[in-house]
Design an enzyme around this catalytic site. Structure first.
Site, PDB file in Angstrom:
ATOM      1  N   CYS A 394      27.852  21.354  50.855  1.00 17.92           N
ATOM      2  CA  CYS A 394      29.118  21.871  50.332  1.00 17.92           C
ATOM      3  C   CYS A 394      29.982  20.724  49.812  1.00 17.92           C
ATOM      4  O   CYS A 394      29.548  19.933  48.989  1.00 17.92           O
ATOM      5  CB  CYS A 394      29.816  22.700  51.404  1.00 17.92           C
ATOM      6  N   ILE A 395      31.213  20.587  50.312  1.00 12.36           N
ATOM      7  CA  ILE A 395      32.105  19.541  49.824  1.00 12.36           C
ATOM      8  C   ILE A 395      31.581  18.147  50.173  1.00 12.36           C
ATOM      9  O   ILE A 395      31.857  17.174  49.476  1.00 12.36           O
ATOM     10  CB  ILE A 395      33.529  19.758  50.382  1.00 12.36           C
TER      11      ILE A 395
END
Length: 658
Positions: A394-395
């Site tokens: 993800c991030i």
């Protein structure tokens, strides 16, 4: 002479039980069934003598009503129900009063419309008003749908056998929604109206796409909120539970409601799991290993070997700092970390600190230099390897991609390959989270962070993610916890989901503005570590995983990201969503995945020639990763490396609560 009753009066209501202790009211329990026996009134000399009844007046006589002949069980149930309804009301009123007091001294919100919905709806309504023919057509369509519904309902009311309209909507799966004509009409009327409203907003053509999407999103939120399933009086399953339990379900529901208000310090914080059933390090996050490095930003965890030999090149995982790393180590059966160790990889994880006020000014540069680079350095020091394979989730994958470009610009070749789980680098089609990145909303977020001392409270991001799937993550629990009075289930994934982390103000605002707002990383306009970086210069092997139903990192957004890099890229599409699509062990035999070695211009072209495979994508990735992880060497022991163990996994940072 005073007349004496010919029968004893009905037994008085039972006296209230002595209070057990201070706190929330508890449910009244239905009394056991017994044969009703009239109690005799205390004897008196007058009562002992038989009395002659006065003659009845002339004319027809009403039927005698014997209160004692009234069904005693029904009377007991009514008494219990009445008591429990009163207790439920008292519990709710008390909780709301306490919440109001706890919120009284808090500053008002920056804006009564933090999501800036009003201008979006104004634009949509103005567009519709300018095209009266479209409105007329829409109204005719709605009228036609209602005529069909009324016709079907009338035929059914007259005794005609009419099959109820089927529904795959999980909110209406209780049989009473279809079998009971009243609830069937409620259900169908709601579905007709909500579908019509959402379709009308979506039909607008001459409005800015982002403005239109905001109007669509919040129209959907509104129609979801007004579902008849969300109200006690119009939910047959909740009404049945209340009747069957004598109101006890509603008492328990209001106790759940009061507990959630208390847990949220006056704001409703709906419980999604039985949080008391899990403890980090005891029955979740239990993969054995050692913390071998700790500084102000992260702990580096090396996990124990599960095989006699391991690949020479270690694997370093960067999870998102929005959540805690143990999504990859919930239970032994679905632990990605344990599975990777069993495949012969030396697994390291960067466990980010749960930042507090002292990290308010940490940004991408700090997370690059003190995070990515230092974790790579310490992993290589611990293993003696000159290269490391990496994973960004993800991030964490967004940061890792930027780091790869920065390393390429500085001729740093320490990372041999990178894998991205549900990670985005091109945010042009980043889904509904784009709605939360205009300056109006960012001003609201900034105010929240300033009030919290320079960090975004963990609950704020959780509320945003919950809003993206309101029916699944808000209303389903609202109905189950409060209307039905059920206790939340012991679900490890939802326990993890509620174990929130804070985020530094500078890092979070830069992420929202630079990535979602400007899409700077994909355009070559993003600066990190003092340099403007270019993803196309990255030529190491990359593996991108996306999930077909991911609403946070949509599959097309991940595909566009994969095409930004300059080296060999493998893209794999998994079934399910942002979490279940990633955390899907082969032993579960769930979902499916698609592979295609090519990377054509569009996802549609890729899908047209992709091959579908049953089950998890993990084995496909493991084969790809093994090929890039070097020869087999004797298994490494975290306790005997150059970095001395600090404490057993999962470490201290992951246990810090927000």
């Amino acid at each position: 002479m005073a007349k004496h009753p010919t029968k004893a009066p009905p037994a008085p209501l039972p006296a209230a039980a002595a209070p057990r202790k201070s706190g929330r009211p508890t449910s009244a329990k239905p009394r056991p069934k017994k044969i009703a026996t009239p109690e005799l009134a205390p004897e008196s000399p007058a009562a002992a003598q038989p009395q002659a009844a006065p003659p009845p007046p002339p004319g027809p006589q009403p039927e005698a009503v014997d209160g004692l002949a009234f069904d005693a069980d029904q009377r007991h149930l009514l008494e219990t129900l009445s008591l429990n309804l009163a207790k439920a009301a008292m519990t709710a009123q008390s909780a709301i009063a306490e919440a109001a007091l706890s919120q009284a001294d808090r500053p008002a919100a920056l804006s009564p419309d933090p999501f800036n919905v009003a201008p979006a709806m104004t634009s949509v309504i103005t567009s519709l008003a300018a095209r009266p023919e479209k409105l007329f057509q829409a109204q005719a369509d709605l009228f036609g749908r209602y005529m069909d519904l009324w016709s079907t309902t009338a035929r059914r009311a007259m005794g005609e056998e009419v099959a109820p309209a089927p529904s795959t909507d999980k909110r209406f799966r209780d049989a009473a929604w279809s079998e009971n004509p009243v609830f069937d009409v409620m259900r169908q009327s709601y579905l007709v109206t909500s579908d019509w409203m959402n379709g009308l907003v979506s039909s607008v053509e001459d409005v800015d796409p982002r403005v239109k999407r905001r109007a669509e999103f919040f129209t959907k939120l509104l129609t979801d909120a007004f579902s008849p399933s969300n109200f006690l009086a119009s939910n047959p399953a909740a009404l049945k539970a209340m009747a069957d339990s004598g109101g006890e379900s509603l008492v328990k529901g209001m106790q759940n409601f009061a507990s959630d208000l208390e847990r949220g310090n006056g704001k409703l914080k709906i419980s999604q799991a039985d949080y008391g059933q899990f403890t980090v390090g005891e029955n979740v996050a239990t993969a054995p290993g050692q913390v071998v490095w700790r500084d102000e930003l992260f702990e580096l965890i090396q996990f124990d070997a599960a095989t006699e030999t391991q690949h020479a090149i270690p694997l370093l995982i960067f999870p998102p700092w929005i959540n805690k790393f143990y999504i990859m180590d919930l239970q032994p059966a679905n632990s990605l970390i344990r599975w990777l160790s069993a495949q012969g990889f030396t697994v390291f994880v960067c466990s980010w600190v749960n930042p507090d006020k002292d990290k308010a000014e940490f940004g991408f540069d700090e997370y690059l230099q003190k995070g990515i680079y230092r974790a790579v350095e310490k992993t290589l020091e611990q293993t003696g390897s000159d290269r490391v394979n990496t994973v960004g989730y993800c991030i964490g994958g967004t940061l890792l991609g930027a780091a790869l470009a920065h390393m390429t610009a500085n001729k740093d070749a320490r990372i041999a390959s990178a894998t991205f789980f549900a990670a985005q680098h091109d945010f042009a089609e980043a889904g509904d989270l784009l709605l939360f990145t205009d300056e109006h909303w960012l001003a609201e977020i900034e105010q929240q962070m300033d009030a919290a001392g320079g960090v975004l409270p963990g609950a704020a991001m959780a509320e945003t993610f919950n809003a993206l799937r309101a029916n699944d993550l808000i209303w389903s629990f609202f109905v189950s916890n409060y209307l039905m009075g059920k206790a939340p289930a012991a679900f490890d994934l939802l326990f993890w989901n509620a174990d929130q982390t804070r985020m530094p103000k500078r890092l979070h605002l830069d992420y929202l503005r630079q990535m979602y707002g400007k899409n700077a990383l994909s355009k070559g306009e993003f600066e990190i570590g003092g340099q403007r970086i270019d993803l196309s210069k990255v030529t190491i092997p990359l593996y991108f995983q996306a999930s077909r139903e991911d609403h946070i990192a949509p599959m097309n957004s991940v595909y566009r990201s994969a095409r930004l890099f300059g080296g060999p890229v493998t893209y794999t599409l998994a079934g399910s969503g942002h979490i279940a699509g990633v955390i899907n062990p082969p032993s579960a035999n769930k979902y499916q995945h698609w592979t295609n070695p090519a990377l054509p211009e569009t996802l549609a072209e890729w899908q047209a020639k992709a091959e579908q495979h049953p089950g998890s994508w993990w084995n496909h990735w493991s084969a790809w990763l093994s090929d890039k992880s070097g020869e087999q060497i004797p298994a490494r022991d975290p306790k005997t490396g150059p970095l001395k163990p600090i404490e057993p996994a999962p470490g201290a940072y992951v246990k810090v609560k927000s």
